[in-house]
Design an enzyme around this catalytic site. Sequence first.
Site, PDB file in Angstrom:
ATOM      1  N   SER A  94      69.239  34.444  78.121  1.00 52.58           N
ATOM      2  CA  SER A  94      68.693  35.401  78.228  1.00 52.58           C
ATOM      3  C   SER A  94      67.489  35.792  77.353  1.00 52.58           C
ATOM      4  CB  SER A  94      69.731  36.786  77.741  1.00 52.58           C
ATOM      5  OG  SER A  94      69.442  37.833  78.052  1.00 52.58           O
ATOM      6  N   ASP A 213      73.547  37.675  88.926  1.00 45.06           N
ATOM      7  CA  ASP A 213      72.919  38.222  87.679  1.00 45.06           C
ATOM      8  C   ASP A 213      72.270  39.922  88.063  1.00 45.06           C
ATOM      9  OD1 ASP A 213      71.874  39.013  85.233  1.00 45.06           O
ATOM     10  OD2 ASP A 213      70.849  36.927  84.949  1.00 45.06           O
ATOM     11  N   HIS A 240      75.365  37.564  84.823  1.00 45.13           N
ATOM     12  CA  HIS A 240      74.705  36.979  83.918  1.00 45.13           C
ATOM     13  C   HIS A 240      75.167  36.335  82.718  1.00 45.13           C
ATOM     14  CE1 HIS A 240      70.866  37.558  81.269  1.00 45.13           C
ATOM     15  NE2 HIS A 240      71.723  38.054  80.056  1.00 45.13           N
TER      16      HIS A 240
END
Length: 261
Positions: A94, A213, A240
Site C-alpha cells: 500500500s 481491491d 486490499h
Amino acid sequence: MATVTVADAQVHYERTGSGPVLVLVHGTGSAGAGLTWGRTAPRFTGRTVVTPDLSGTDRTTDDGGPLTVEGLAAQVIAVVEEVADGPVDLLGFSMGSPVAAAVAALRPDLVRRLVLVAGWAHTDGDEYLRNLFTLWKDLGASDPASFGRSVAMTGFSRGFLNAIGRAEVEALIPNMPPTPGTLRHVDLDTRIDIRALLPRIEAETLVIGCAQDATVPVENSRVLHASIARSSYAEIDAGHVAFFEKEDEFVKLVAEFVDAA
C-alpha cells in the site's frame, strides 16, 4: 528496541530470524509494522525479516511535519544499511509500495529483488483514489468512527467481510483510528507521485495486484507493472489486505519470487 537516526527522526525497526534479509515496509496507519506484518512476517522462515516503523507511526519519533516519499525512503535506506552488508529483498504494501519503489530507484545497490503489493504511482491520476483519500482526511478530522468503518469496508473484499460475520467486522473498525500519525500518512497518500522514479528501478520486480481491491483499485498495480522494465505481475483474488484474506497464497507467491536464484 533498535533505532536508527535519520534527519530529525528516530526510526524504530525490528529484526527477527536468520538468513537472507527481507525488509517489509508497512502501509498507512500509526500502528505501523506491528498491525501490518504481525501475523505474516513469521511465515517467511529461513530469512532475517526486518520491519521498520516509518515516521507517522507510534514507535518512531520526529518533528511531526508533512511526509514525503523520499523522506520515508531515506528511513528505509538507513535501516537497510544498518542491518545488511549487501543488497536485500524489499517488499512494500500500500503506502509502503511507492516508498519501496523509491528506495529501489534511488539506491539500486541496496535492492536485490523488489515486491510491490497493492501500490500505486500517482494519486491524481485516479479520481477514485484521490477522492477516497480526501474522504479519509475529512472523516479523520470530523468523524473518527466513520473513518474506521470506511477503512475496514474498503480494506477487505465483500466476500471476506460477509464470511467473518458482523461481530468480527465490527472488531475491525477501531484497528486504525485517525491518530495524528495516521492522518499524516493519509495526507501523503493524497500527494503520491513516483512516476519519474519508476524508470530508474533496476531490480527484478514482482508487482502484486489485488483483484477486489476497493482501497487502491487493481488497475494501479497494472500501471506499476507496465512502468517498471524488469517486472512481472501476479494478481490475488482478494481485497486490499490480501495477506489477511489469502495468507497462504500471498506468502507462497512472495517466497517463490525472493527465493529464486
